[in-house]
Design a protein around this motif. Structure first.
Motif, PDB file in Angstrom:
ATOM      1  N   ILE A  43       0.837  -1.206   0.000  1.00  0.00           N
ATOM      2  CA  ILE A  43       0.000   0.000   0.000  1.00  0.00           C
ATOM      3  C   ILE A  43       0.864   1.246   0.000  1.00  0.00           C
ATOM      4  N   GLU A  44       1.862   1.273   0.890  1.00  0.00           N
ATOM      5  CA  GLU A  44       2.753   2.430   0.941  1.00  0.00           C
ATOM      6  C   GLU A  44       3.532   2.580  -0.362  1.00  0.00           C
ATOM      7  N   ARG A  45       3.969   1.448  -0.923  1.00  0.00           N
ATOM      8  CA  ARG A  45       4.723   1.506  -2.182  1.00  0.00           C
ATOM      9  C   ARG A  45       3.870   2.094  -3.289  1.00  0.00           C
ATOM     10  N   LEU A  46       2.624   1.639  -3.404  1.00  0.00           N
ATOM     11  CA  LEU A  46       1.747   2.144  -4.463  1.00  0.00           C
ATOM     12  C   LEU A  46       1.430   3.616  -4.247  1.00  0.00           C
ATOM     13  N   TRP A  47       1.180   4.027  -3.014  1.00  0.00           N
ATOM     14  CA  TRP A  47       0.917   5.433  -2.753  1.00  0.00           C
ATOM     15  C   TRP A  47       2.085   6.305  -3.196  1.00  0.00           C
ATOM     16  N   ARG A  48       3.322   5.859  -2.902  1.00  0.00           N
ATOM     17  CA  ARG A  48       4.496   6.655  -3.289  1.00  0.00           C
ATOM     18  C   ARG A  48       4.653   6.706  -4.809  1.00  0.00           C
ATOM     19  N   LEU A  49       4.404   5.579  -5.470  1.00  0.00           N
ATOM     20  CA  LEU A  49       4.520   5.541  -6.927  1.00  0.00           C
ATOM     21  C   LEU A  49       3.428   6.351  -7.604  1.00  0.00           C
ATOM     22  N   TRP A  50       2.243   6.250  -7.084  1.00  0.00           N
ATOM     23  CA  TRP A  50       1.099   6.857  -7.747  1.00  0.00           C
ATOM     24  C   TRP A  50       0.929   8.340  -7.424  1.00  0.00           C
ATOM     25  N   SER A  51       1.342   8.753  -6.249  1.00  0.00           N
ATOM     26  CA  SER A  51       1.214  10.154  -5.841  1.00  0.00           C
ATOM     27  C   SER A  51       2.527  10.615  -5.218  1.00  0.00           C
TER      28      SER A  51
END
Length: 290
Positions: A172-180
């Motif tokens: 979740i944290e990885r996707l948040w950083r990549l996406w935003s």
């Protein structure tokens, strides 16, 4: 002006019982539907603004998330058509015959699918971070396949669940950083989302969304995937720095509509634009819905 209180409620439809957050007591109603990996808390800043503008806001946990009821994770139970049926069921529980309906990510797909299906009971719609014609143009953008790598990972039963739960939901944290990449999210929001995914079989339900949408769209020819003639007034908002769905996929998106439709790409925002720039998003929604 004091900040409106956000409280918990239940929306008991004929299909499912939805746990939800609510805010405001205005004469107009707004329904806000979250995406992945997220939870209704993502909408709190936006709900505050809409409540100040005279709306009563409802942000449910989507089908299968958190304390909302979870149908069996069998093929079809989390398809876009079932998500659209949830939109109709939820708006049917509201007092406003023409509610504002806002969807982000999977919530946006639910709203668009409901609009394509006729849009009965929908007033003004807002789609955040996903174009209505996402699937029909997916193959036109080579970089989008790279951005969507996680979707393929989620197709493998057991493996998808394992990688999502690993290391206390580090994905979740990885996707948040990549996406935003510009989003300075607070720890409380992150923990609220992780708590949602720790609840019951939320993980299994969330991944079923991806498996059912693949089952729905992949067997179809491109001509059968195209979206056109949407007859519900819709505002489409995207983030210029979205690492999940590139801003280039939104070009020409208003051609999908017969009704009034606007597109706005926000600078300094990524995939979670409503959480990153809630005031800018609220300003655009209120101007379009006026």
């Amino acid at each position: 002006m004091s900040t409106p209180a956000v409280t918990e409620t239940t929306l008991d439809t004929t299909g499912l019982e939805f746990a939800a957050l609510t805010c405001g007591d205005g004469d107009r109603d707004a329904l806000l539907l979250h995406g992945f990996p997220d939870a209704p808390q993502t909408f709190v800043p936006l709900m505050d603004r809409l409540a100040d503008a005279g709306y009563t806001c409802y942000a449910p946990y989507m089908r299968g998330y958190g304390e909302t009821e979870r149908p069996p994770t069998e093929p079809g139970n989390y398809s876009p058509m079932l998500l659209a049926s949830d939109v109709f069921a939820l708006t049917g529980e509201l007092d406003d015959p023409d509610p504002l309906v806002v969807g982000h990510d999977w919530g946006g797909m639910a709203v668009t699918t409901a609009a394509v299906a006729g849009g009965q009971g929908l007033g003004t719609c807002v789609s955040l971070a996903i174009p209505p014609n996402f699937w029909s143009q997916f193959d036109d953008y080579a970089t989008q396949a790279m951005r969507s790598w996680y979707m393929n990972q989620f197709q493998v039963p057991g493996h998808g669940e394992e990688i999502l739960r690993a290391n206390d939901f580090a994905l979740i944290e990885r996707l948040w950083r990549l996406w935003s990449p510009d989003w300075n999210y607070d720890d409380d929001h992150l923990e609220a989302v992780k708590d949602t995914f720790r609840t019951g079989e939320t993980v299994e339900a969330a991944l079923r969304y991806y498996r059912d949408v693949f089952d729905m769209f992949l067997p179809r020819r491109r001509s059968e995937q195209e979206i056109a003639g949407i007859d519900v007034p819709t505002l489409v908002l995207a983030g210029a720095h979205d690492g999940c769905i590139g801003a280039d996929l939104f070009e020409g998106v208003t051609d999908c509509f017969d009704a009034r439709a606007d597109l706005d790409v926000l600078n300094d925002a990524g995939h979670f634009l409503h959480a990153e720039r809630p005031d800018a998003v609220a300003d655009r929604i209120l101007a379009f819905a006026d």
